[in-house]
Design an enzyme around this catalytic site. Structure first.
Site, PDB file in Angstrom:
ATOM      1  N   CYS A  24      -6.867  -3.693  -8.295  1.00 39.02           N
ATOM      2  CA  CYS A  24      -7.773  -2.560  -8.471  1.00 39.02           C
ATOM      3  C   CYS A  24      -9.175  -2.895  -7.966  1.00 39.02           C
ATOM      4  O   CYS A  24      -9.603  -4.046  -7.993  1.00 39.02           O
ATOM      5  CB  CYS A  24      -7.852  -2.171  -9.941  1.00 39.02           C
ATOM      6  SG  CYS A  24      -6.267  -1.783 -10.697  1.00 39.02           S
TER       7      CYS A  24
ATOM      8  N   ARG B 155      -7.726  -2.065  -2.104  1.00 39.35           N
ATOM      9  CA  ARG B 155      -7.412  -2.834  -3.308  1.00 39.35           C
ATOM     10  C   ARG B 155      -6.517  -2.073  -4.276  1.00 39.35           C
ATOM     11  O   ARG B 155      -6.111  -2.619  -5.307  1.00 39.35           O
ATOM     12  CB  ARG B 155      -8.709  -3.241  -4.017  1.00 39.35           C
ATOM     13  CG  ARG B 155      -9.515  -4.271  -3.267  1.00 39.35           C
ATOM     14  CD  ARG B 155     -10.714  -4.700  -4.076  1.00 39.35           C
ATOM     15  NE  ARG B 155     -10.338  -5.439  -5.264  1.00 39.35           N
ATOM     16  CZ  ARG B 155     -10.366  -6.761  -5.390  1.00 39.35           C
ATOM     17  NH1 ARG B 155     -10.731  -7.494  -4.357  1.00 39.35           N
ATOM     18  NH2 ARG B 155     -10.031  -7.344  -6.509  1.00 39.35           N
TER      19      ARG B 155
ATOM     20  N   ASN C 111     -10.189  -4.035 -13.747  1.00 42.55           N
ATOM     21  CA  ASN C 111      -9.203  -4.678 -12.873  1.00 42.55           C
ATOM     22  C   ASN C 111      -8.625  -5.863 -13.625  1.00 42.55           C
ATOM     23  O   ASN C 111      -9.368  -6.675 -14.176  1.00 42.55           O
ATOM     24  CB  ASN C 111      -9.862  -5.169 -11.570  1.00 42.55           C
ATOM     25  CG  ASN C 111      -8.911  -6.018 -10.737  1.00 42.55           C
ATOM     26  OD1 ASN C 111      -7.728  -5.719 -10.636  1.00 42.55           O
ATOM     27  ND2 ASN C 111      -9.427  -7.091 -10.147  1.00 42.55           N
ATOM     28  N   GLY C 112      -7.297  -5.964 -13.665  1.00 48.41           N
ATOM     29  CA  GLY C 112      -6.664  -7.097 -14.326  1.00 48.41           C
ATOM     30  C   GLY C 112      -5.677  -6.663 -15.387  1.00 48.41           C
ATOM     31  O   GLY C 112      -5.182  -5.530 -15.384  1.00 48.41           O
TER      32      GLY C 112
ATOM     33  N   GLU D 269       6.883 -15.185   8.538  1.00 43.54           N
ATOM     34  CA  GLU D 269       5.775 -14.250   8.677  1.00 43.54           C
ATOM     35  C   GLU D 269       6.219 -12.991   9.426  1.00 43.54           C
ATOM     36  O   GLU D 269       5.812 -11.874   9.061  1.00 43.54           O
ATOM     37  CB  GLU D 269       4.610 -14.932   9.404  1.00 43.54           C
ATOM     38  CG  GLU D 269       3.498 -14.007   9.881  1.00 43.54           C
ATOM     39  CD  GLU D 269       2.722 -13.304   8.780  1.00 43.54           C
ATOM     40  OE1 GLU D 269       1.830 -12.510   9.116  1.00 43.54           O
ATOM     41  OE2 GLU D 269       3.013 -13.517   7.579  1.00 43.54           O
TER      42      GLU D 269
ATOM     43  N   LYS E 207       5.936  -9.190   7.845  1.00 41.50           N
ATOM     44  CA  LYS E 207       5.153  -8.156   8.506  1.00 41.50           C
ATOM     45  C   LYS E 207       6.012  -6.935   8.834  1.00 41.50           C
ATOM     46  O   LYS E 207       5.566  -5.793   8.719  1.00 41.50           O
ATOM     47  CB  LYS E 207       4.511  -8.701   9.783  1.00 41.50           C
ATOM     48  CG  LYS E 207       3.278  -9.531   9.520  1.00 41.50           C
ATOM     49  CD  LYS E 207       2.177  -8.701   8.851  1.00 41.50           C
ATOM     50  CE  LYS E 207       1.027  -9.541   8.380  1.00 41.50           C
ATOM     51  NZ  LYS E 207       1.340 -10.416   7.242  1.00 41.50           N
TER      52      LYS E 207
ATOM     53  N   GLU F  63       6.489  -5.083   5.315  1.00 44.09           N
ATOM     54  CA  GLU F  63       5.342  -4.432   4.684  1.00 44.09           C
ATOM     55  C   GLU F  63       4.631  -3.456   5.603  1.00 44.09           C
ATOM     56  O   GLU F  63       4.015  -2.501   5.128  1.00 44.09           O
ATOM     57  CB  GLU F  63       4.352  -5.473   4.157  1.00 44.09           C
ATOM     58  CG  GLU F  63       3.659  -6.312   5.195  1.00 44.09           C
ATOM     59  CD  GLU F  63       2.695  -7.332   4.593  1.00 44.09           C
ATOM     60  OE1 GLU F  63       2.517  -7.335   3.371  1.00 44.09           O
ATOM     61  OE2 GLU F  63       2.134  -8.148   5.351  1.00 44.09           O
TER      62      GLU F  63
ATOM     63  N   LYS G 222      -4.389  -5.383  -1.584  1.00 47.33           N
ATOM     64  CA  LYS G 222      -4.854  -6.492  -0.749  1.00 47.33           C
ATOM     65  C   LYS G 222      -4.946  -7.809  -1.510  1.00 47.33           C
ATOM     66  O   LYS G 222      -4.513  -8.835  -1.024  1.00 47.33           O
ATOM     67  CB  LYS G 222      -6.227  -6.136  -0.156  1.00 47.33           C
ATOM     68  CG  LYS G 222      -6.783  -7.172   0.815  1.00 47.33           C
ATOM     69  CD  LYS G 222      -5.949  -7.254   2.077  1.00 47.33           C
ATOM     70  CE  LYS G 222      -6.573  -8.163   3.118  1.00 47.33           C
ATOM     71  NZ  LYS G 222      -5.710  -8.301   4.299  1.00 47.33           N
TER      72      LYS G 222
END
Length: 607
Positions: free
Chosen positions: A2, A27, A102-103, A479, A483, A486, A602
């Protein structure tokens, strides 16, 4: 995760908060909202969905919020489904306190039960709402104007990882914040105050920013800034200077941040190589001071693939030190043997990845030393590390990481090369000489969109594919697979090429795309054999290699993407940009919001 923000002493709080939230939407985009204090009342507007939904609501004639202070939030849901009611800000049931969070609050259930017994009312399913009601209760107990007491007592009561921004209905130009294991930064200039979980939303207010440490509280108001701990004692935040401009957090003519950041990979690589040279002496002194018998490279997500790369590369270098890769979420609870002669090399874009930080803290308790590669200054990972080295990729807004990933692979290569020289007693500058050739080769690669687009056009209609590699190339396959998943929602499974024939090859159907990474010189012949095994079953092989097609057996039956030849290891890292670009193009062909893939955020600041 968040994004939380707050402003005080500004001309138009709604406008300022919207601007900050725009920079923070990556975020979390399950919902967004804001609270603005006007005429002694906290007015809240919040909506499920992207920030655009909130903007639509605020555009209604009856809705605009007028005031000089307020708080805002973009949500990535943890407790309670994405909805209007679960969106932040949350108001206390008496309407006197608003918070954004956030959290995760680990002890919210007993707090909520006590508050329910005391008559407080809850509207949402979230853990966050208990903070608003608890703050209101503490304020009632402590008395009017007791903002400092409320924050310190709130800090002492909460258990978990959190960054909270809080606003009181009777304080027109004051905002507060508390932090534990989640980032919270602030700035005050010319009577204006701003606080945020992310530097990108503060840089427009100035570059000299302060970062709260764990268990610190802050009050920002007309009379200045107060920083204190949970006991109420004066404390000091950490001062940092943001070394990039607000323009770096804009698209600069590109349709998406992801494409922009892929095109920034050459400049980001150059920035890393230039900046890390300034840190070489400190790293050499550190390695000379310590004698390590084991190096544990720990990270999460794309960063964990640079850890896999490091483990494979250390074997190629024949380092007389055991180098192993670990995923942060597993290492904390199922750790390898760690002692005072263990070095933990932690890698993180944000420096706030909860799983990586948890693993680092657990390792430090066992006596390990910690070196961290981090992209964001003032992060939590910096505070818990013995030596911090910058990734220097600049701000990265798109949720799928690209330029920072390339710099992570460069970072572990640089570190292992420095370790090799430290152990041998030799010292040369060949790494930095080759780095400029690498940058030029990377610049050439990002200019080959037409070639990559033809491949994306051909495979975008498939629902499943594979990425295979051996040795150092397996980390690139990992990787590549992530990619594709996502960025384009195309399921891609990474496999060790030699293991493919032990079961998974049964999934190959005619025409299925298989991306084959071919740069590891030690296993080149074996990898070509593996490619032919897959092709014989009807796969559509797309080979990414430092070899010319004429050097690859039966290349005419495959698609070959040749990266410029810089040298061993460098060539392997170059293949990353191919995966980044093709996955981006497939995503756009499929109509996906490549900057904000569903269900992701992110910076993952919770376990």
């Amino acid at each position: 995760m968040c994004g939380v923000v707050g402003v005080a002493g500004v001309g138009d709080a709604q406008k300022e908060i919207l601007g900050m939230l725009t920079n923070l939407e990556y975020r979390g985009y399950d919902s967004s909202g804001m609270a603005v204090l006007s005429n002694g009342r906290l007015h809240v507007v919040k909506r499920q969905g992207a920030l655009s939904e909130l903007k639509k609501e605020l555009a209604k004639p009856s809705v605009p919020l007028h005031g000089s202070s307020g708080i805002g939030h973009t949500r990535w849901a943890t407790h309670g489904a994405p909805s209007d009611i679960n969106a932040h800000p949350h108001l206390s049931s008496d309407g006197k306190v608003a918070i954004v969070h956030n959290g995760i609050i680990e002890n919210y259930k007993p707090i909520k039960e006590q508050l329910l017994d005391d008559g407080y009312v809850f509207q949402s399913e979230t853990d966050s709402e208990v903070i608003a009601n608890l703050a209101a209760k503490l304020y009632q107990e402590c008395g009017a104007g007791s903002y400092r007491q409320v924050l310190s007592r709130l800090q002492s009561r909460l258990v978990g990882a959190y960054a909270v921004v809080i606003q009181f209905a009777d304080a027109p130009d004051l905002i507060g914040g508390i932090r534990n294991e989640c980032p919270l930064n602030y700035i005050q200039n010319d009577g204006q105050s701003a606080i945020s979980s992310d530097l990108s939303s503060l840089v427009s207010y100035g570059r000299d920013v302060f970062c709260l440490k764990d268990k610190q509280c802050v009050i920002l108001g007309n009379e200045g800034v107060e920083v204190f701990d949970e006991s109420g004692a004066e404390s000091e935040a950490i001062a940092i200077t943001i070394n990039w401009s607000v323009e770096k957090a804009r698209k600069d003519g590109y349709d998406t941040f992801l494409q922009k950041e892929i095109h920034e990979e050459p400049a980001a690589a150059q920035a890393f190589c230039r900046e890390i040279r300034n840190h070489r002496a400190a790293l050499d002194a550190y390695l000379k001071q310590h004698s390590f018998t084991k190096i544990v490279v720990v990270a999460c997500g794309s960063a964990s693939f640079s850890a896999i790369f490091a483990e494979a590369l250390a074997r190629q270098f024949e380092l007389p030190v055991d180098v192993i890769s670990e995923v942060g979420s597993e290492m904390r609870y199922n750790p390898p043997i760690i002692s005072s002669t263990t070095l933990v090399l932690a890698i993180s874009q944000s420096g706030e990845t909860a799983d990586t930080i948890g693993a680092v803290k657990a390792a430090k308790q066992k006596g390990a030393q910690v070196v961290a590669f981090v992209n964001v200054a003032g992060s939590t990972l910096e505070f818990v590390s013995d030596l911090v080295l910058p990734l220097s990729a600049g701000p990265e807004i798109s949720v799928p990481s690209t330029k920072t990933v390339t710099n992570m692979f460069l970072a572990v290569y640089f570190f292992l090369d420095a370790m090799r020289q430290a152990l041998s007693g030799a010292r040369d500058e060949s790494w930095f000489t080759s780095a400029e050739d690498f940058r030029a080769a990377l610049a050439e690669m990002v200019g080959r969109e037409r070639e990559f687009r033809s491949i994306a056009d051909r495979i975008s209609g498939y629902q499943s594919c594979f990425a295979i590699g051996r040795g150092v190339d397996f980390s690139i396959a990992k990787e590549t697979a992530l990619k594709f998943k996502e960025t384009s929602y195309l399921h891609c499974e990474a496999m060790n090429a030699g293991e493919f024939k032990h079961g998974s090859i049964s999934l190959i159907e005619y025409g299925m795309p298989v991306l084959c990474i071919l740069t590891d010189q030690a296993q080149r012949k074996k990898m070509v054999s593996n490619i032919n095994e897959v092709r014989a079953r009807g796969a559509q092989c797309i080979v990414i290699s430092d070899l010319q097609p004429t050097e690859i057996e039966d290349a005419e039956a495959m698609t070959v993407i040749t990266v410029p030849a810089v040298g061993p290891v460098w060539n392997t890292i170059l293949t990353l940009v191919v995966a980044h670009y093709i996955s981006f193009l497939i995503g756009t062909l499929r109509g996906i919001d490549v900057d904000r893939p569903r269900n992701l955020a992110k910076s993952v600041t919770v376990e």
